[in-house]
Design a protein around this motif. Structure first.
Motif, PDB file in Angstrom:
ATOM      1  N   UNK A 272       0.834  -1.197   0.000  1.00 57.79           N
ATOM      2  CA  UNK A 272       0.000   0.000   0.000  1.00 57.79           C
ATOM      3  C   UNK A 272       0.871   1.251   0.000  1.00 57.79           C
ATOM      4  N   UNK A 273       0.537   2.186  -0.898  1.00 53.75           N
ATOM      5  CA  UNK A 273       1.304   3.421  -1.021  1.00 53.75           C
ATOM      6  C   UNK A 273       2.327   3.400  -2.126  1.00 53.75           C
ATOM      7  N   UNK A 274       2.596   2.215  -2.685  1.00 56.39           N
ATOM      8  CA  UNK A 274       3.585   2.090  -3.749  1.00 56.39           C
ATOM      9  C   UNK A 274       2.978   1.710  -5.093  1.00 56.39           C
ATOM     10  N   UNK A 275       1.743   1.306  -5.105  1.00 57.09           N
ATOM     11  CA  UNK A 275       1.122   0.856  -6.344  1.00 57.09           C
ATOM     12  C   UNK A 275       0.060  -0.178  -6.068  1.00 57.09           C
ATOM     13  N   UNK A 276      -0.337  -0.914  -7.099  1.00 59.29           N
ATOM     14  CA  UNK A 276      -1.418  -1.888  -6.961  1.00 59.29           C
ATOM     15  C   UNK A 276      -0.899  -3.227  -6.439  1.00 59.29           C
ATOM     16  N   UNK A 277      -1.667  -3.886  -5.581  1.00 58.22           N
ATOM     17  CA  UNK A 277      -1.296  -5.234  -5.111  1.00 58.22           C
ATOM     18  C   UNK A 277      -1.779  -6.283  -6.114  1.00 58.22           C
ATOM     19  N   UNK A 360      -3.263   4.542   5.560  1.00 53.28           N
ATOM     20  CA  UNK A 360      -1.918   4.577   4.960  1.00 53.28           C
ATOM     21  C   UNK A 360      -0.940   3.569   5.559  1.00 53.28           C
ATOM     22  N   UNK A 361      -1.459   2.486   6.109  1.00 56.47           N
ATOM     23  CA  UNK A 361      -0.580   1.427   6.621  1.00 56.47           C
ATOM     24  C   UNK A 361      -0.093   0.537   5.485  1.00 56.47           C
ATOM     25  N   UNK A 362       1.072  -0.087   5.721  1.00 53.90           N
ATOM     26  CA  UNK A 362       1.559  -1.096   4.784  1.00 53.90           C
ATOM     27  C   UNK A 362       1.984  -2.384   5.482  1.00 53.90           C
ATOM     28  N   UNK A 363       1.839  -2.451   6.814  1.00 49.46           N
ATOM     29  CA  UNK A 363       2.217  -3.671   7.543  1.00 49.46           C
ATOM     30  C   UNK A 363       1.381  -3.831   8.802  1.00 49.46           C
ATOM     31  N   UNK A 364       1.038  -5.080   9.102  1.00 46.99           N
ATOM     32  CA  UNK A 364       0.376  -5.440  10.362  1.00 46.99           C
ATOM     33  C   UNK A 364       1.151  -6.590  10.985  1.00 46.99           C
ATOM     34  N   UNK A 365       1.388  -6.473  12.280  1.00 42.73           N
ATOM     35  CA  UNK A 365       2.018  -7.570  13.016  1.00 42.73           C
ATOM     36  C   UNK A 365       0.934  -8.350  13.753  1.00 42.73           C
ATOM     37  N   UNK A 366       0.822  -9.646  13.448  1.00 44.88           N
ATOM     38  CA  UNK A 366      -0.103 -10.515  14.179  1.00 44.88           C
ATOM     39  C   UNK A 366       0.600 -10.972  15.449  1.00 44.88           C
ATOM     40  N   UNK A 367       0.104 -10.478  16.559  1.00 48.59           N
ATOM     41  CA  UNK A 367       0.712 -10.698  17.872  1.00 48.59           C
ATOM     42  C   UNK A 367       0.590 -12.163  18.294  1.00 48.59           C
ATOM     43  N   UNK A 368       1.632 -12.643  19.006  1.00 49.25           N
ATOM     44  CA  UNK A 368       1.761 -14.066  19.297  1.00 49.25           C
ATOM     45  C   UNK A 368       0.914 -14.628  20.417  1.00 49.25           C
ATOM     46  N   UNK A 369       0.008 -13.837  20.994  1.00 51.83           N
ATOM     47  CA  UNK A 369      -0.844 -14.383  22.041  1.00 51.83           C
ATOM     48  C   UNK A 369      -2.256 -14.681  21.586  1.00 51.83           C
ATOM     49  N   UNK A 370      -2.493 -14.567  20.282  1.00 49.91           N
ATOM     50  CA  UNK A 370      -3.842 -14.738  19.771  1.00 49.91           C
ATOM     51  C   UNK A 370      -4.034 -16.030  19.002  1.00 49.91           C
ATOM     52  N   UNK A 653       0.819   9.440   6.196  1.00 48.60           N
ATOM     53  CA  UNK A 653       0.833   9.841   4.787  1.00 48.60           C
ATOM     54  C   UNK A 653       2.230   9.656   4.211  1.00 48.60           C
ATOM     55  N   UNK A 654       2.301   9.383   2.904  1.00 51.88           N
ATOM     56  CA  UNK A 654       3.599   9.120   2.287  1.00 51.88           C
ATOM     57  C   UNK A 654       4.550  10.313   2.378  1.00 51.88           C
ATOM     58  N   UNK A 655       4.016  11.525   2.206  1.00 50.03           N
ATOM     59  CA  UNK A 655       4.838  12.722   2.340  1.00 50.03           C
ATOM     60  C   UNK A 655       4.356  13.519   3.553  1.00 50.03           C
TER      61      UNK A 655
END
Length: 828
Positions: A272-277, A360-370, A653-655
């Motif tokens: 996200x923010x760099x182009x299409x997935x 404007x996120x590009x990463x999610x961390x799935x936490x290890x207690x779930x 935001x990117x900028x």
């Protein structure tokens, strides 16, 4: 039935049972009961015992009032589930019939027609059981008897000669957060939490599929597709990749084949923010005698991901390089979206991930207690360009390493990586959450009076699981391009100086250490994978804590029960006094608590982004909630955006233009996280009074400089800029422009804390444009304008400036508005 219809029916049946097919037994009529009782009640599969007891009106909703403790007896009981299902004579003619459980929580015995088939001991594993010989033509009785995970865990704990912290949860392979956390209730579940299926097949079936990306150029992507085929008998078969046929001679049993496949003129999957997935469907079909007998479709993205750790003058870098470009990671930590995970809908997964993309996120961390999340979660991340930092499900405790435990974990890891590895979004596999730190820093050994031998054993157990078993299992089951492993998050605890110079960091000097927000400017790590501050949920979600008429008071028992941190209110109040006037009115207190949380995280994120490329990632704690609660989340349990999430959208935001005031100087940082490079940018600075009067304007030009990643300005003297103006009566308006007058970014800087600003009462005007839109304006500066209502607003908790207006869109029609701003909290 006439002869033609009968012929057609039999023809279809012959085709159906010549190939792989499945029946979902979840939709059968299920029953459950306490193992000590005789009367059966209706049950839902997938589900949990708590949900079934609620549906049968045996227990109250644990999320309401102070009901959580009233239902905790459930965890000490054993529970039985059963259903009766029919199998036809035609179905029984299949050469192979398998009973498949995608998730059983946790210790169970599975019986079919009175025969014990399997004992299970892991919520995270898939259980496949051959059952053809145990089935009857006609009615069949399927029973699953669940043992209390708490009671079994206590028995396992007794086998260890010293006390383990968080016992008994660390002895049971189930979602650790169910045992209670400082944002979640203690609701230890049991039940059939994922689908139950019957699979029928004759000649052969497809097994696990690995898709390896060998190379990618603009002209073509070269893939290697590795597929398992289980054949009932040897013979000639064909495997089709998107209708391209390949012939094989298979032996009886398991066959593993590799087929090269090329995609011409490939389009990359971009975060996200760099182009299409961009995604591609790869259909694998198994054919026998020109008939398709099984098929699967894998959806992949073409991308490269590397974790770069290189020594430098200050320590060692830590960042992700995606498609050959260094990526600044912006995102959050994810916890399960409900304490009863079977009721997390596909729609909820999609909404939370789309809300992450929108901010404007590009990463999610799935936490290890779930939990290892549902396929829909990863599908949503694939589709929205969100990379996933995937913890394995171990968190904040010590874990055993006896042979049975290690074998169990190995099978768990195999099941999960085989299920998830082809997702474009998976960026990294992480062994655990905070266990290295727990062993080194948390003082459990002293608390529980460990001997030297006990302490050594804990470290040996840790190394066996997280430095040997898991990475070895990953190497055995993943292709090289999918295997990025990090043993523990964080790599070094936040009390050690090295936590800021290498690896990833969980900095908790704010909140746990009760340091001021400004400490974030000094404590900047290479990659911030956890940090946070609590704020109240929205008013709508706060009201949902009550079964009856809400009593909105901080002293109310229900609201107190929905703050799980022992000193939560005390810490919030102490921080609030530093930065804001503390309101006595509950609605205003709720509002300011959200502003406080947003302010703290804004300071942290700006400190991290200013430090680019020293710092290359900021993942705050946490995105979401598992029930209505006062917590670190930016989106509350009902899906409402708190003030923090609106701020995250701006801060990510990117900028961006970032300002730091130090020793009488203002230092401006221009940050560009996009792939596009700008030239000849200029920074416009205006000094403006809160009544809208522009006092001063100046520009800083960056001619002939590439704005590729980050630009720093020469210091600007505060005294020269403000001269005799009072710092609490003005703000800076900052605008970033390109050489051809395109505005890239805008930000505002205040010289004083919110409580010290000399604000004037604003006259906020609302003009209705339509049932879904308004225009909002003000005569003087209005800080942190808050639109209240059971709705989603396109923007909220925003600053509104005189001689300006803003268009706000709603998610559903709304006629009546209540609006407040920070000025209202200064005049209780």
């Amino acid at each position: 039935m006439n002869k033609i219809l009968l012929f057609a029916f039999l023809f279809i049946q012959n085709i159906l049972f010549g190939q792989f097919s499945e029946r979902n037994l979840s939709s059968e009529k299920w029953q459950f009961k306490n193992a000590k009782e005789n009367s059966w009640m209706t049950a839902t599969v997938p589900g949990t015992v708590h949900l079934d007891l609620m549906n049968n009106k045996i227990i109250p909703d644990p999320y309401k009032d102070e009901n959580e403790k009233k239902v905790q007896w459930i965890e000490n009981e054993d529970w039985d589930y059963q259903t009766t299902f029919k199998v036809s004579k035609k179905e029984l003619q299949s050469q192979n019939i398998e009973l498949v459980f995608n998730g059983l929580d946790t210790f169970s015995e599975i019986y079919l027609n009175g025969k014990l088939l399997k004992k299970t001991d892991n919520m995270f594993r898939k259980w496949e059981i051959p059952v053809k010989e145990y089935l009857n033509a006609g009615d069949n009785l399927l029973q699953i008897k669940f043992k209390s995970a708490v009671n079994v865990g206590k028995k396992l704990a007794k086998k260890v000669p010293f006390i383990m912290p968080e016992s008994p949860r660390s002895f049971v392979r189930k979602a650790q957060y169910q045992f209670g956390w400082d944002w979640g209730p203690r609701l230890v579940t049991a039940g059939i939490w994922k689908d139950v299926k019957l699979n029928f097949w004759d000649n052969a079936k497809l097994g696990n599929i690995k898709i390896e990306q060998k190379s990618v150029t603009k002209q073509k992507a070269e893939l290697n597709i590795e597929t398992e085929i289980f054949a009932k008998k040897k013979g000639k078969y064909a495997v089709l990749i998107n209708n391209q046929s390949n012939n094989f001679q298979f032996k009886k049993g398991k066959n593993t084949i590799q087929i090269p496949y090329t995609i011409n003129n490939p389009k990359l999957w971009q975060p996200n923010g760099w182009g299409d997935p961009n995604l591609y469907d790869i259909k694998i079909s198994l054919q026998k005698d020109s008939k398709i007998i099984d098929d699967k479709t894998e959806r992949i993205g073409l991308r490269t991901i590397e974790l770069i750790q290189e020594k430098d003058a200050k320590g060692k870098s830590f960042y992700f390089k995606v498609n050959g470009n260094p990526m600044y990671a912006k995102g959050a930590n994810w916890i399960p979206a409900d304490s009863f995970s079977p009721r997390i809908t596909k729609e909820k997964y999609q909404k939370l991930i789309k809300d992450s993309k929108e901010s404007n996120m590009n990463m999610i961390r799935i936490w290890g207690g779930g939990i290892y999340e549902d396929d829909e979660f990863y599908k949503a991340c694939d589709e929205n360009g969100i990379l996933v930092w995937q913890d394995f499900m171990f968190a904040g405790s010590f874990y055993p390493s006896d042979e049975a435990f290690l074998n169990n974990v190995k099978e768990e890891v195999k099941d999960q990586v085989n299920r998830l590895q082809n997702h474009a979004s998976i960026a990294l596999w992480c062994g655990n959450n905070e266990i290295d730190e727990a062993i080194v820093n948390w003082g459990y050994q002293k608390q529980f009076k460990y001997s030297k031998e006990d302490s050594l054993q804990v470290w040996k157990d840790y190394k066996k699981v997280f430095h040997e078993l898991i990475p070895n299992t990953l190497r055995e089951n993943l292709t090289a391009d999918k295997n990025i492993y990090w043993p523990s998050s964080p790599s070094i605890g936040w009390g050690h100086k090295e936590s800021l110079t290498e690896g990833d960091s969980h900095y908790w000097g704010v909140w746990w250490g009760e340091q001021p927000f400004e400490i974030y400017n000094e404590k900047v790590p290479r990659f911030a994978s956890e940090y946070g501050f609590q704020g109240m949920p929205t008013l709508e979600t706060t009201k949902s804590m009550f079964s009856g008429v809400p009593n909105l008071s901080i002293e109310n028992g229900t609201i107190k029960a929905h703050e799980k941190h022992a000193r939560g209110w005390e810490i919030i109040n102490s921080y609030m006094k530093r930065d804001y006037n503390v309101p006595t009115d509950f609605v205003k207190y709720n509002y300011v608590s959200q502003l406080l949380q947003a302010r703290g995280m804004q300071i942290a994120i700006e400190a991290h982004r200013r430090a680019k490329p020293y710092n290359m990632g900021t993942l705050y704690w946490q995105l979401n909630d598992c029930w209505p609660v006062v917590s670190w989340s930016s989106i509350d349990y009902l899906g409402n955006w708190k003030a923090l999430h609106y701020q995250i959208k701006r801060s990510f935001e990117n900028q961006v233009i970032l300002t730091e005031e130090k020793d009488g100087d203002l230092n401006f940082s221009l940050v560009n996280d996009g792939l596009y490079t700008y030239k000849d940018v200029r920074l416009g600075i205006q000094v403006i009074k809160f009544n809208g009067e522009i006092i001063r304007h100046q520009e800083i030009n960056f001619f002939s400089k590439d704005f590729e990643s980050i630009l720093k300005s020469d210091p600007v003297k505060v005294q020269d800029l403000l001269q005799n103006l009072n710092k609490n009566e003005v703000y800076l308006k900052l605008e970033l422009w390109t050489g051809n007058n395109i505005r890239l970014s805008e930000n505002h800087y205040f010289f004083r804390k919110p409580k010290d600003l000399k604000l004037t009462k604003p006259n906020i005007k609302i003009k209705k444009i339509s049932s879904l839109q308004i225009e909002i304006s003000t005569d003087v500066y209005a800080k942190d304008v808050y639109l209240m209502g059971d709705n989603h607003f396109s923007d909220n908790f925003f600053d509104l400036f005189p001689n300006d207006s803003r268009i706000i869109t709603f998610s559903k029609p709304m006629d009546n508005f209540e609006v407040i701003s920070l000025w209202d909290t200064m005049n209780n």
